[in-house]
Design a protein around this motif. Structure first.
Motif, PDB file in Angstrom:
ATOM      1  N   PHE A 145      26.336  61.187  58.705  1.00  0.00           N
ATOM      2  CA  PHE A 145      25.374  61.921  57.867  1.00  0.00           C
ATOM      3  C   PHE A 145      25.867  62.056  56.441  1.00  0.00           C
ATOM      4  CE2 PHE A 145      22.174  63.724  60.836  1.00  0.00           C
ATOM      5  CZ  PHE A 145      22.724  63.333  62.036  1.00  0.00           C
ATOM      6  N   ASP A 146      27.156  61.773  56.242  1.00  0.00           N
ATOM      7  CA  ASP A 146      27.749  61.931  54.912  1.00  0.00           C
ATOM      8  C   ASP A 146      28.928  60.975  54.787  1.00  0.00           C
ATOM      9  OD1 ASP A 146      27.728  63.048  52.411  1.00  0.00           O
ATOM     10  OD2 ASP A 146      27.781  65.111  53.159  1.00  0.00           O
ATOM     11  N   LEU A 147      29.294  60.673  53.541  1.00  0.00           N
ATOM     12  CA  LEU A 147      30.340  59.662  53.320  1.00  0.00           C
ATOM     13  C   LEU A 147      31.655  60.021  54.016  1.00  0.00           C
ATOM     14  CD1 LEU A 147      30.701  57.005  51.738  1.00  0.00           C
ATOM     15  CD2 LEU A 147      31.557  58.370  49.831  1.00  0.00           C
ATOM     16  N   GLY A 148      32.011  61.305  53.983  1.00  0.00           N
ATOM     17  CA  GLY A 148      33.269  61.749  54.599  1.00  0.00           C
ATOM     18  C   GLY A 148      33.308  61.493  56.096  1.00  0.00           C
ATOM     19  N   HIS A 149      32.140  61.356  56.721  1.00  0.00           N
ATOM     20  CA  HIS A 149      32.115  61.092  58.164  1.00  0.00           C
ATOM     21  C   HIS A 149      32.718  59.718  58.479  1.00  0.00           C
ATOM     22  CE1 HIS A 149      28.644  64.164  59.048  1.00  0.00           C
ATOM     23  NE2 HIS A 149      29.696  64.715  58.474  1.00  0.00           N
ATOM     24  N   LEU A 150      32.663  58.810  57.518  1.00  0.00           N
ATOM     25  CA  LEU A 150      33.267  57.493  57.752  1.00  0.00           C
ATOM     26  C   LEU A 150      34.792  57.597  57.723  1.00  0.00           C
ATOM     27  CD1 LEU A 150      30.761  55.282  55.771  1.00  0.00           C
ATOM     28  CD2 LEU A 150      31.252  55.106  58.213  1.00  0.00           C
ATOM     29  N   ALA A 151      35.312  58.479  56.857  1.00  0.00           N
ATOM     30  CA  ALA A 151      36.765  58.699  56.845  1.00  0.00           C
ATOM     31  C   ALA A 151      37.189  59.367  58.151  1.00  0.00           C
ATOM     32  CB  ALA A 151      37.144  59.567  55.641  1.00  0.00           C
ATOM     33  N   THR A 152      36.348  60.253  58.663  1.00  0.00           N
ATOM     34  CA  THR A 152      36.648  60.900  59.954  1.00  0.00           C
ATOM     35  C   THR A 152      36.663  59.857  61.070  1.00  0.00           C
ATOM     36  OG1 THR A 152      35.641  62.929  59.193  1.00  0.00           O
ATOM     37  CG2 THR A 152      35.873  62.693  61.571  1.00  0.00           C
ATOM     38  N   LEU A 153      35.735  58.918  61.019  1.00  0.00           N
ATOM     39  CA  LEU A 153      35.695  57.867  62.047  1.00  0.00           C
ATOM     40  C   LEU A 153      36.965  57.014  61.991  1.00  0.00           C
ATOM     41  CD1 LEU A 153      34.364  56.226  64.278  1.00  0.00           C
ATOM     42  CD2 LEU A 153      32.985  55.064  62.538  1.00  0.00           C
ATOM     43  N   GLU A 154      37.393  56.703  60.770  1.00  0.00           N
ATOM     44  CA  GLU A 154      38.616  55.914  60.613  1.00  0.00           C
ATOM     45  C   GLU A 154      39.791  56.663  61.265  1.00  0.00           C
ATOM     46  OE1 GLU A 154      39.160  54.962  56.440  1.00  0.00           O
ATOM     47  OE2 GLU A 154      41.098  54.066  56.939  1.00  0.00           O
ATOM     48  N   ARG A 155      39.861  57.962  61.009  1.00  0.00           N
ATOM     49  CA  ARG A 155      40.937  58.799  61.568  1.00  0.00           C
ATOM     50  C   ARG A 155      40.834  58.839  63.102  1.00  0.00           C
ATOM     51  NH1 ARG A 155      40.882  65.186  61.201  1.00  0.00           N
ATOM     52  NH2 ARG A 155      42.975  65.675  61.956  1.00  0.00           N
ATOM     53  N   LEU A 156      39.609  58.983  63.587  1.00  0.00           N
ATOM     54  CA  LEU A 156      39.377  59.056  65.039  1.00  0.00           C
ATOM     55  C   LEU A 156      39.867  57.782  65.735  1.00  0.00           C
ATOM     56  CD1 LEU A 156      37.846  60.730  67.337  1.00  0.00           C
ATOM     57  CD2 LEU A 156      35.936  59.186  66.893  1.00  0.00           C
ATOM     58  N   LEU A 157      39.492  56.636  65.177  1.00  0.00           N
ATOM     59  CA  LEU A 157      39.845  55.367  65.815  1.00  0.00           C
ATOM     60  C   LEU A 157      41.346  55.113  65.725  1.00  0.00           C
ATOM     61  CD1 LEU A 157      36.862  53.147  64.537  1.00  0.00           C
ATOM     62  CD2 LEU A 157      37.065  54.315  66.737  1.00  0.00           C
ATOM     63  N   SER A 158      41.946  55.520  64.595  1.00  0.00           N
ATOM     64  CA  SER A 158      43.380  55.252  64.472  1.00  0.00           C
ATOM     65  C   SER A 158      44.175  56.167  65.397  1.00  0.00           C
ATOM     66  CB  SER A 158      43.852  55.348  63.028  1.00  0.00           C
ATOM     67  OG  SER A 158      43.799  56.680  62.611  1.00  0.00           O
ATOM     68  N   LYS A 159      43.689  57.374  65.643  1.00  0.00           N
ATOM     69  CA  LYS A 159      44.429  58.291  66.535  1.00  0.00           C
ATOM     70  C   LYS A 159      44.083  58.100  68.005  1.00  0.00           C
ATOM     71  CE  LYS A 159      45.128  62.284  63.474  1.00  0.00           C
ATOM     72  NZ  LYS A 159      46.567  62.474  63.549  1.00  0.00           N
ATOM     73  N   HIS A 160      42.849  57.722  68.299  1.00  0.00           N
ATOM     74  CA  HIS A 160      42.398  57.731  69.697  1.00  0.00           C
ATOM     75  C   HIS A 160      41.882  56.385  70.202  1.00  0.00           C
ATOM     76  CE1 HIS A 160      43.023  62.028  70.004  1.00  0.00           C
ATOM     77  NE2 HIS A 160      42.542  62.096  68.777  1.00  0.00           N
ATOM     78  N   GLY A 161      41.935  55.367  69.385  1.00  0.00           N
ATOM     79  CA  GLY A 161      41.621  54.022  69.865  1.00  0.00           C
ATOM     80  C   GLY A 161      40.146  53.657  69.779  1.00  0.00           C
ATOM     81  N   LEU A 162      39.916  52.384  70.059  1.00  0.00           N
ATOM     82  CA  LEU A 162      38.561  51.829  69.963  1.00  0.00           C
ATOM     83  C   LEU A 162      37.657  52.388  71.059  1.00  0.00           C
ATOM     84  CD1 LEU A 162      39.412  48.076  69.237  1.00  0.00           C
ATOM     85  CD2 LEU A 162      38.295  49.691  67.663  1.00  0.00           C
ATOM     86  N   PRO A 163      36.354  52.341  70.836  1.00  0.00           N
ATOM     87  CA  PRO A 163      35.426  52.809  71.870  1.00  0.00           C
ATOM     88  C   PRO A 163      35.360  51.838  73.039  1.00  0.00           C
ATOM     89  CG  PRO A 163      34.215  51.817  70.059  1.00  0.00           C
ATOM     90  CD  PRO A 163      35.661  51.860  69.627  1.00  0.00           C
ATOM     91  N   ALA A 164      34.702  52.278  74.107  1.00  0.00           N
ATOM     92  CA  ALA A 164      34.426  51.406  75.253  1.00  0.00           C
ATOM     93  C   ALA A 164      33.753  50.134  74.747  1.00  0.00           C
ATOM     94  CB  ALA A 164      33.507  52.124  76.235  1.00  0.00           C
ATOM     95  N   GLY A 165      34.196  49.005  75.237  1.00  0.00           N
ATOM     96  CA  GLY A 165      33.615  47.721  74.834  1.00  0.00           C
ATOM     97  C   GLY A 165      34.297  47.132  73.608  1.00  0.00           C
ATOM     98  N   GLY A 166      35.006  47.966  72.849  1.00  0.00           N
ATOM     99  CA  GLY A 166      35.826  47.493  71.733  1.00  0.00           C
ATOM    100  C   GLY A 166      35.104  47.268  70.423  1.00  0.00           C
ATOM    101  N   HIS A 167      33.766  47.385  70.419  1.00  0.00           N
ATOM    102  CA  HIS A 167      33.012  47.143  69.195  1.00  0.00           C
ATOM    103  C   HIS A 167      32.638  48.477  68.547  1.00  0.00           C
ATOM    104  CE1 HIS A 167      30.254  45.147  66.417  1.00  0.00           C
ATOM    105  NE2 HIS A 167      29.420  46.162  66.648  1.00  0.00           N
ATOM    106  N   VAL A 168      32.712  48.539  67.225  1.00  0.00           N
ATOM    107  CA  VAL A 168      32.355  49.772  66.512  1.00  0.00           C
ATOM    108  C   VAL A 168      30.997  49.593  65.842  1.00  0.00           C
ATOM    109  CG1 VAL A 168      33.043  51.403  64.704  1.00  0.00           C
ATOM    110  CG2 VAL A 168      34.796  50.299  66.123  1.00  0.00           C
ATOM    111  N   HIS A 169      30.080  50.489  66.190  1.00  0.00           N
ATOM    112  CA  HIS A 169      28.735  50.450  65.597  1.00  0.00           C
ATOM    113  C   HIS A 169      28.409  51.839  65.055  1.00  0.00           C
ATOM    114  CE1 HIS A 169      24.635  49.190  64.874  1.00  0.00           C
ATOM    115  NE2 HIS A 169      24.193  50.253  65.526  1.00  0.00           N
ATOM    116  N   VAL A 170      28.009  51.876  63.799  1.00  0.00           N
ATOM    117  CA  VAL A 170      27.697  53.163  63.165  1.00  0.00           C
ATOM    118  C   VAL A 170      26.239  53.176  62.715  1.00  0.00           C
ATOM    119  CG1 VAL A 170      30.080  53.380  62.318  1.00  0.00           C
ATOM    120  CG2 VAL A 170      28.348  52.494  60.788  1.00  0.00           C
TER     121      VAL A 170
END
Ligand code: KMH
Ligand code: ZN
Length: 279
Positions: A145-170
């Motif tokens: 919903f906001d630009l900072g949410h993309l930085a949060t996603l980057e942090r999420l993936l780096s700390k907790h790994g890729l989603p099921a299936g391995g592909h990231v879709h936003v």
């Protein structure tokens, strides 16, 4: 190079009242009819919020399960349940949505003012949602919903790994009062941030209200995908209420074809999103 367009329909949402918008699909029968119509036109994903007997938003697990089964039975759409619900829904109910075993679920990357309300998404809650989806093989659509949410996603993936299936879709949800504006400039800013996400990350965009068309055109021209539906706009053009979700999907299909990126089939969408092919 993206040669086709993934079209998601978001037919109902949690914000509009049936009494104000009679064309809004709120019963299971109405939802299934809408889903079939939109699938026939070229939608491949359905983002689902359900309503109760009183036509008000609900996260009732039994109804969610029934909805997933009915959509699977009647269409080959990818069924994405909203874990966002309504702004009033408690976190426990939003997490329980996953028990309905959809193909996908939305996963919002942070808190945002939402008109006069607040759409609350604490970091710990986001992590919980993401990791539970990983464990259950449910593919997330990360809502931005906001630009900072993309930085949060980057942090999420780096700390907790890729989603099921391995592909990231936003999905960029633009033009919410309180979130980023529904403009080409904001969309370009988001696409620049997407470059920091894993290679192959795909994005869709939707513009709320009158930002629907500019966001659709900007997303197509930037190589993105589309989400449309009565969750996001109930006005087709100035002074013309939306008559059906079909009308919005048909317009999106028309723009996608003009851009020489016709709608993606559900089978191709499954492959793109890293979903199992036989769910
Ligand atoms: N209804 C909004 C408060 C989602 O579906 O995940 C949240 C929303 C996002 O629609
Ligand atoms: Zn939603």
């Amino acid at each position: 190079m993206t040669t086709t367009t993934l079209i998601t329909v978001a037919p109902t949402g949690a914000e509009s009242a049936k009494s104000d918008v009679p064309a809004l699909p709120v019963t299971l029968d109405e939802l299934v009819v809408t889903a079939k119509e939109c699938a026939a036109l070229g939608a491949s994903v359905i983002h689902v919020h359900i309503r109760g007997e009183d036509a008000r938003p609900t996260l009732d697990l039994g109804r969610l399960r029934e909805t997933v089964a009915a959509l699977r039975e009647s269409t080959d759409l990818i069924v994405q349940l909203s874990s966002g619900g309504a702004v009033t829904d408690p976190e426990a109910d939003r997490l329980r949505v996953l028990d309905a075993e959809p193909d996908m679920a939305s996963c919002t990357m942070g808190t945002v003012n939402f008109g006069d309300d607040v759409f609350l998404n604490r970091w710990e809650f986001v992590v919980d949602l993401h990791t539970r989806m990983q464990e259950r093989g449910i593919v997330p659509e990360y809502e931005i919903f906001d630009l900072g949410h993309l930085a949060t996603l980057e942090r999420l993936l780096s700390k907790h790994g890729l989603p099921a299936g391995g592909h990231v879709h936003v999905d960029f949800v633009m033009g919410v009062p309180g979130g980023m504006p529904g403009t080409t400039a904001a969309l370009v800013a988001c696409t620049n941030e997407v470059r920091n996400l894993p290679e192959g990350t795909t994005f869709a965009a939707t513009g709320i209200g009158r930002t629907t068309i500019p966001v659709m055109l900007a997303s197509l021209s930037a190589g993105g995908h589309l989400r449309v539906g009565m969750e996001d706009t109930v006005t087709y053009a100035k002074g013309r209420p939306v008559e059906s979700n079909m009308q919005l999907v048909a317009r999106a299909v028309g723009f996608a074809q003009l851009a020489q990126r016709p709608p993606m089939t559900p089978a191709d969408a499954r492959e793109l999103l890293g979903l199992k092919t036989n769910s």
